[in-house]
Scaffold this motif. Structure first.
Motif, PDB file in Angstrom:
ATOM      1  N   THR A  30     -15.844   1.870  -4.393  1.00 58.08           N
ATOM      2  CA  THR A  30     -16.858   2.030  -5.435  1.00 58.08           C
ATOM      3  C   THR A  30     -17.593   3.366  -5.325  1.00 58.08           C
ATOM      4  N   ARG A  31     -17.935   3.808  -4.133  1.00 54.49           N
ATOM      5  CA  ARG A  31     -18.697   5.050  -3.980  1.00 54.49           C
ATOM      6  C   ARG A  31     -17.839   6.305  -3.952  1.00 54.49           C
ATOM      7  N   HIS A  32     -16.642   6.172  -3.386  1.00 55.16           N
ATOM      8  CA  HIS A  32     -15.839   7.378  -3.155  1.00 55.16           C
ATOM      9  C   HIS A  32     -14.481   7.364  -3.856  1.00 55.16           C
ATOM     10  N   GLY A  33     -14.089   6.217  -4.404  1.00 56.87           N
ATOM     11  CA  GLY A  33     -12.838   6.131  -5.166  1.00 56.87           C
ATOM     12  C   GLY A  33     -11.576   6.180  -4.324  1.00 56.87           C
ATOM     13  N   ILE A  34     -11.678   5.835  -3.044  1.00 48.24           N
ATOM     14  CA  ILE A  34     -10.502   5.848  -2.174  1.00 48.24           C
ATOM     15  C   ILE A  34     -10.392   4.530  -1.413  1.00 48.24           C
ATOM     16  N   GLY A  64       3.455   7.472   0.491  1.00 51.04           N
ATOM     17  CA  GLY A  64       3.698   8.358  -0.643  1.00 51.04           C
ATOM     18  C   GLY A  64       2.775   8.074  -1.815  1.00 51.04           C
ATOM     19  N   GLN A  65       2.552   6.799  -2.107  1.00 53.69           N
ATOM     20  CA  GLN A  65       1.637   6.432  -3.192  1.00 53.69           C
ATOM     21  C   GLN A  65       0.210   6.869  -2.876  1.00 53.69           C
ATOM     22  N   SER A  66      -0.189   6.683  -1.623  1.00 54.69           N
ATOM     23  CA  SER A  66      -1.544   7.099  -1.232  1.00 54.69           C
ATOM     24  C   SER A  66      -1.706   8.611  -1.334  1.00 54.69           C
ATOM     25  N   ARG A  83      -3.691  13.468  -4.075  1.00 52.83           N
ATOM     26  CA  ARG A  83      -3.406  14.727  -4.792  1.00 52.83           C
ATOM     27  C   ARG A  83      -4.071  14.723  -6.162  1.00 52.83           C
ATOM     28  N   ARG A  84      -3.956  13.604  -6.889  1.00 52.00           N
ATOM     29  CA  ARG A  84      -4.575  13.511  -8.223  1.00 52.00           C
ATOM     30  C   ARG A  84      -6.090  13.664  -8.137  1.00 52.00           C
ATOM     31  N   LEU A  85      -6.670  13.188  -7.038  1.00 49.13           N
ATOM     32  CA  LEU A  85      -8.117  13.317  -6.831  1.00 49.13           C
ATOM     33  C   LEU A  85      -8.488  14.685  -6.254  1.00 49.13           C
ATOM     34  N   THR A 125      -7.844  19.330   1.314  1.00 45.69           N
ATOM     35  CA  THR A 125      -8.544  20.372   0.560  1.00 45.69           C
ATOM     36  C   THR A 125     -10.005  20.417   1.004  1.00 45.69           C
ATOM     37  N   GLU A 126     -10.716  21.418   0.521  1.00 39.82           N
ATOM     38  CA  GLU A 126     -12.151  21.504   0.805  1.00 39.82           C
ATOM     39  C   GLU A 126     -12.873  20.278   0.258  1.00 39.82           C
ATOM     40  N   LYS A 127     -12.471  19.840  -0.922  1.00 40.50           N
ATOM     41  CA  LYS A 127     -13.054  18.633  -1.518  1.00 40.50           C
ATOM     42  C   LYS A 127     -12.779  17.417  -0.631  1.00 40.50           C
ATOM     43  N   GLY A 128     -11.591  17.354  -0.044  1.00 45.93           N
ATOM     44  CA  GLY A 128     -11.256  16.263   0.868  1.00 45.93           C
ATOM     45  C   GLY A 128     -12.102  16.294   2.122  1.00 45.93           C
ATOM     46  N   LEU A 129     -12.315  17.495   2.668  1.00 43.59           N
ATOM     47  CA  LEU A 129     -13.178  17.630   3.854  1.00 43.59           C
ATOM     48  C   LEU A 129     -14.605  17.197   3.553  1.00 43.59           C
TER      49      LEU A 129
END
Length: 143
Positions: free
Chosen positions: A28-32, A66-68, A73-75, A95-99
């Protein structure tokens, strides 16, 4: 029912409810998902990781991982590129966004074990107890 069995049941239910609540919060908060967070934590520790090594390290089925990865990647939380040394292999990087997301998520669950100092003997006992729980609860396939 034996008192020990009841105490074990209560402890298991607390763990199960806590994990479910953490996974709900992640979504809900982070979409993962929890798996995606584990992938991001692993990638945060290594700049570029072969997809095959990531799969092996997380002990995941290739299609599930692979699905994860595709969702991440889409996010825009990771990138995947061809390994210049082996055109058949793929490298995954956070990515920086991932970090930023990894830093924003509370440090809880199994990923926490890689980030904090914990007595090795305590971790050995926890590993033994979790493996024992799988057996005692009948969650390990026989045969």
């Amino acid at each position: 029912m034996q008192q020990q069995a009841l105490s074990t049941l209560v402890a298991w239910m607390r763990l199960d409810q806590s994990i479910s609540a953490f996974h709900t919060m992640l979504k809900t908060r982070h979409g993962i998902t929890g798996l995606q967070l584990a992938v991001l934590h692993t990638l945060a520790e290594r700049p570029h990781m072969a997809l095959a090594a990531l799969r092996k390290g997380l002990n995941m089925h290739a299609a599930t991982l692979g699905q994860s990865i595709d969702d991440l990647r889409r996010l825009e939380l990771c990138i995947v590129r061809t390994d210049p040394r082996d055109r058949r292999a793929r490298l995954v990087a956070i990515t920086e966004k991932g970090l930023e997301l990894v830093k924003a998520v509370p440090l809880a669950g199994p990923n926490r074990l890689r980030q904090i100092e914990t007595d090795p003997a305590r971790l050995d006992r926890l590993t033994e107890a979790l493996n024992d729980a799988l057996d005692v609860f009948g969650l390990v396939e026989k045969g």
